[in-house]
Each structure stands twice: as C-alpha cells, then as structure tokens.
Write an enzyme that holds these catalytic residues in place. Sequence first.
Site, PDB file in Angstrom:
ATOM      1  N   ASP A 157     -11.945 -10.786  -0.894  1.00 42.77           N
ATOM      2  CA  ASP A 157     -12.882 -10.792  -0.686  1.00 42.77           C
ATOM      3  C   ASP A 157     -14.512  -9.922  -1.307  1.00 42.77           C
ATOM      4  O   ASP A 157     -13.538  -8.804  -2.018  1.00 42.77           O
ATOM      5  CB  ASP A 157     -13.407 -10.660   0.589  1.00 42.77           C
ATOM      6  CG  ASP A 157     -12.251  -9.474   1.699  1.00 42.77           C
ATOM      7  OD1 ASP A 157     -12.896  -8.620   0.479  1.00 42.77           O
ATOM      8  OD2 ASP A 157     -11.736  -9.906   2.350  1.00 42.77           O
ATOM      9  N   HIS A 175     -10.086  -6.406  -2.720  1.00 44.36           N
ATOM     10  CA  HIS A 175     -11.550  -6.173  -1.712  1.00 44.36           C
ATOM     11  C   HIS A 175     -13.042  -5.085  -2.252  1.00 44.36           C
ATOM     12  O   HIS A 175     -12.749  -4.279  -2.394  1.00 44.36           O
ATOM     13  CB  HIS A 175     -11.354  -5.287  -0.499  1.00 44.36           C
ATOM     14  CG  HIS A 175      -9.696  -5.964   0.214  1.00 44.36           C
ATOM     15  ND1 HIS A 175      -9.933  -7.613   0.557  1.00 44.36           N
ATOM     16  CD2 HIS A 175      -8.966  -5.540   0.533  1.00 44.36           C
ATOM     17  CE1 HIS A 175      -8.964  -7.881   1.481  1.00 44.36           C
ATOM     18  NE2 HIS A 175      -7.804  -5.965   1.503  1.00 44.36           N
ATOM     19  N   ASN A 216       1.958  -4.379  -3.535  1.00 44.26           N
ATOM     20  CA  ASN A 216       0.903  -4.959  -3.296  1.00 44.26           C
ATOM     21  C   ASN A 216      -0.004  -3.974  -2.373  1.00 44.26           C
ATOM     22  O   ASN A 216       0.722  -2.986  -1.938  1.00 44.26           O
ATOM     23  CB  ASN A 216       0.850  -6.117  -2.079  1.00 44.26           C
ATOM     24  CG  ASN A 216      -0.048  -6.708  -2.267  1.00 44.26           C
ATOM     25  OD1 ASN A 216      -1.448  -6.750  -2.735  1.00 44.26           O
ATOM     26  ND2 ASN A 216      -0.816  -6.322  -0.942  1.00 44.26           N
ATOM     27  N   GLU A 260      -5.501 -10.655  -1.577  1.00 43.75           N
ATOM     28  CA  GLU A 260      -6.712 -10.578  -0.608  1.00 43.75           C
ATOM     29  C   GLU A 260      -8.200 -10.329  -1.275  1.00 43.75           C
ATOM     30  O   GLU A 260      -9.207  -9.997  -0.878  1.00 43.75           O
ATOM     31  CB  GLU A 260      -6.245  -9.535  -0.077  1.00 43.75           C
ATOM     32  CG  GLU A 260      -4.943  -9.104   0.550  1.00 43.75           C
ATOM     33  CD  GLU A 260      -4.084  -7.536   1.097  1.00 43.75           C
ATOM     34  OE1 GLU A 260      -5.425  -7.517   1.855  1.00 43.75           O
ATOM     35  OE2 GLU A 260      -3.085  -7.310   1.085  1.00 43.75           O
ATOM     36  N   GLU A 320       0.961  -1.081   0.135  1.00 49.74           N
ATOM     37  CA  GLU A 320       0.115  -0.167  -0.656  1.00 49.74           C
ATOM     38  C   GLU A 320       0.604   0.886  -0.066  1.00 49.74           C
ATOM     39  O   GLU A 320       0.466   2.453   0.860  1.00 49.74           O
ATOM     40  CB  GLU A 320      -0.715  -0.172   1.073  1.00 49.74           C
ATOM     41  CG  GLU A 320      -1.988  -1.053   1.144  1.00 49.74           C
ATOM     42  CD  GLU A 320      -2.752  -1.398   2.683  1.00 49.74           C
ATOM     43  OE1 GLU A 320      -3.120  -0.515   3.037  1.00 49.74           O
ATOM     44  OE2 GLU A 320      -3.656  -1.739   2.303  1.00 49.74           O
TER      45      GLU A 320
END
Length: 446
Positions: A262, A232, A196, A260, A155
């Site tokens: 979801d 996400h 990332n 990641e 990030e």
Amino acid sequence: MLRRLIAAGAVLAAALTALVTAPATAADTPLRDLAEARGRYLGTAVTAGKLTGGYADVAAAQFGSVTPGNEMKWGSVERTQGTYDWTGADRVVAFAEAHGQRVRGHTLVWHSQLPSWVTGGTWTADRLRTLMTDHIAAEAGRYKGRIDHWDVVNEPLNEDGTLRRSIFGATLGESYIADAFRAARAADPAAKLYLNDYSTDAIGAKSDGMYALVKRLLAQGVPVDGVGFQAHLVLGQVPSSLEANLRRFADLGVDVAITELDIRMTLPATEAKLTQQKADYASVLRACLAVTRCAGVTVWGFTDSDSWIPDFFPGQGAATPYDEALAPKPARAGIAEALAPVTPPAPGGCSATYAVTSQWTGGFTAQVTVRNAGTAPLAGWTVRWTQPAGQRVTQAWNATVTQTGAEVAAAHLSYNATVPAGGSTAFGFNGTWSATNPPPASLTCS
C-alpha cells in the site's frame, strides 16, 4: 471460466458488454488476467466478513490471489489452547476456491496478535517449541493442498537486521525459524514457504540482515522457498534499490514477492498526489516484472474502506487502488499499465534495447542500442518510447532526441543512419528523475 463469470456477477457482465462495443485495452482487462499473462499473480488482502456484494465482486474479478487479513493469525484461530475457530479462514479459502484464486496463508508464527495464553505463559524452550510446531501442524495441516504460499514466519527482525526479541526469539533464539519451516513443510509439502517482513524493501541494514538470515537457513537445508517484502510505502518514496534488492534475494535461489503493498499519503488526497501514487504503484509492479523469480504482488486491501492505514497513521490514508466506494483510482490504472502486454519486436528489421548505465540522486545516464536483425541494411532509424515516471531527457549524443510530455523520439544522425544487416549502433542521453526511475515498458524502432 464459466464459474468465474457467474461469480463475478455485475462487474464482469459490464466488462463483457463493453468489449462488444469497444476494442479491448489493458484498462478494460481484469488485473488478474493481465498479471497472469505476464507470468505473475496479483493478489489482495481481504476481510472475510465483507466478502459479499460489490466488495466480493471486485475481489473476485480483479485479483488472482487472496490473503486473509486477520483470519489465519494465531489469535484468531486458537484463542483458547487446543480449541480452534476456523470460521473466518474457511470462508476466505472457500471464496478463493469458488473464484479460481490462489490463497496466501498469513501467518503461522508472528510476535503480534498472539492469544494471551501464549504471551502470558511461562514456557520452557522445549514446551514453547512444541506449542509452536503443534499450532503449525494443526493450521497448515487443515488446509493442506489448498494454500499456494504460506507466510510461515512473519517479521522476525529488528530494524537493524538483528533477531527480534519476541517470545519466540527470546526463548528459542533463531532456531525457532528453522523449526517453524520444517513443521510447515511436514504439514503441507506442496505449499511455498516464505519469510515475510516490513522495511526490507530497500537495500539497507534490515534487508541485509534478512539476506544473511536466508543464506544461513538455506545452508542448514531449511525449506525456505521465498522471501516476502511487505512494501508498506509512503507516497513518492518507492525505494530506488527495490528491483536490485529483489534480484539479490532471487539470486540466492528463492522466489520473492511483494506481499502487503500500500502507498499512503497525507490527507486529503489531491489530483497531484493520486497521480504520484499511480506512478508509484506502477514502479513497484515493474520492479517485480523485471525479476524473473518475483512470483507476484499483493495489495494490502484493495479499497480504502478496508485499509489499516488511518488507524495506525492518523491524518494519512488513501493508500489502496480503489476508493471507499469501490471506484478505481489512478493507482488501479498504474497497475494495469505496468502489467500491459509487451509487444515483441517484429521478426527482422529494427529493434532497440534500453539500459540505465549510471544513476545518482535526481539524475541518470541511459544507453539505447539499435540492432538490425534483418537481411538488408537499415537506411535510417527512429526509436520511440514513453518515460513511465516523469523522467526528462536533458542532453543526448549520437542521436537527435526530442521529448513531448512523456513521449520521447530519437532519430539517427548522418554518420550512423545506415546499420548493416546483423549490425548495431548506440546512442545515449542524460536525464533527470524524481521519485523513481523505471525503464520504459517497451521501445519501438522504425
């Protein structure tokens, strides 16, 4: 193979018993095996303290890669300067090694979950750089040869694509990223090294900033092996540009991965929402499969009992492929269907390929090309496929096209029924789409 069967315990035993009495299907096959057969890995984030019982059984049986959710972050392993606690990280790595899984190390440098001695210190640029590279050397060096991928820097960007003013960005500028990658390469030459970030899944300001950053780093000879897209996502909002975005980064000469994943929804979960979530998970998997350099997909926790979403988004949740009781949800089936083996066309005879030639909000145009690879002319043809995300055919030309539910059949007209050996013909159609517009997994031609 024996080690994996023993470790997976009851989950695999039940699957093997089923195989004795019923034909194998994609739904029966462990997700990790489906992914490996397609040249990808399917991973999950895990919590070290939960790696027992049914949670461990599902994690071992279904996933070929694990990511420590928190156990490798700086604040977890070095709460006091120079004093390390590897307990949680060691447990995750040992679990992966016992079950033939890869490990995605997460994360070496991040602005969040730092120990207070880092955030509360007053550091010169040189001293902070040394602290950072010493931490990388200690952690990446401890697991040298045991980590498949490292999220080296996590990030680094703001929403507008500019450098985040973290303690590292504010003190060292962009140079900290290059320094971190070089330190990680020195500590573990075999690991794949990734940048990332979140909200970079679609083409836009932040992903443009990441794209430009990667180009600059590569031009400087910085050992960036890959870029991770956290994904996400919100129900029904899989970016239509996801595949194209992955592809443009891959075209820079780096690997890409969904790291990641979801897909959260407003609670309560309903049948309609879970059906949409199934389509969304399948869409993300298909985007990865469509890009040769997409290494794999990691879900951020495989069970709702281990999800971060409810704590950060009140009133939302149900974001993972398994429910809180470890029962598979429709999303699990969506992943399996996307990863299902693609049957190659039989040698010779009729084959068909599908391409979207134009797309706009809610609509698209597609062309299907029918080829005759045989030695005799085709005397008529029919192409069949399944629309994977609820797309509907509204108008067609050069074929009679019918659709029942998701199943579509297209048959020749009188003037294009005969296709000579080695020849081809094409038909097209307009259609509608809502959340996503992925291509069919396969087409059959007879």
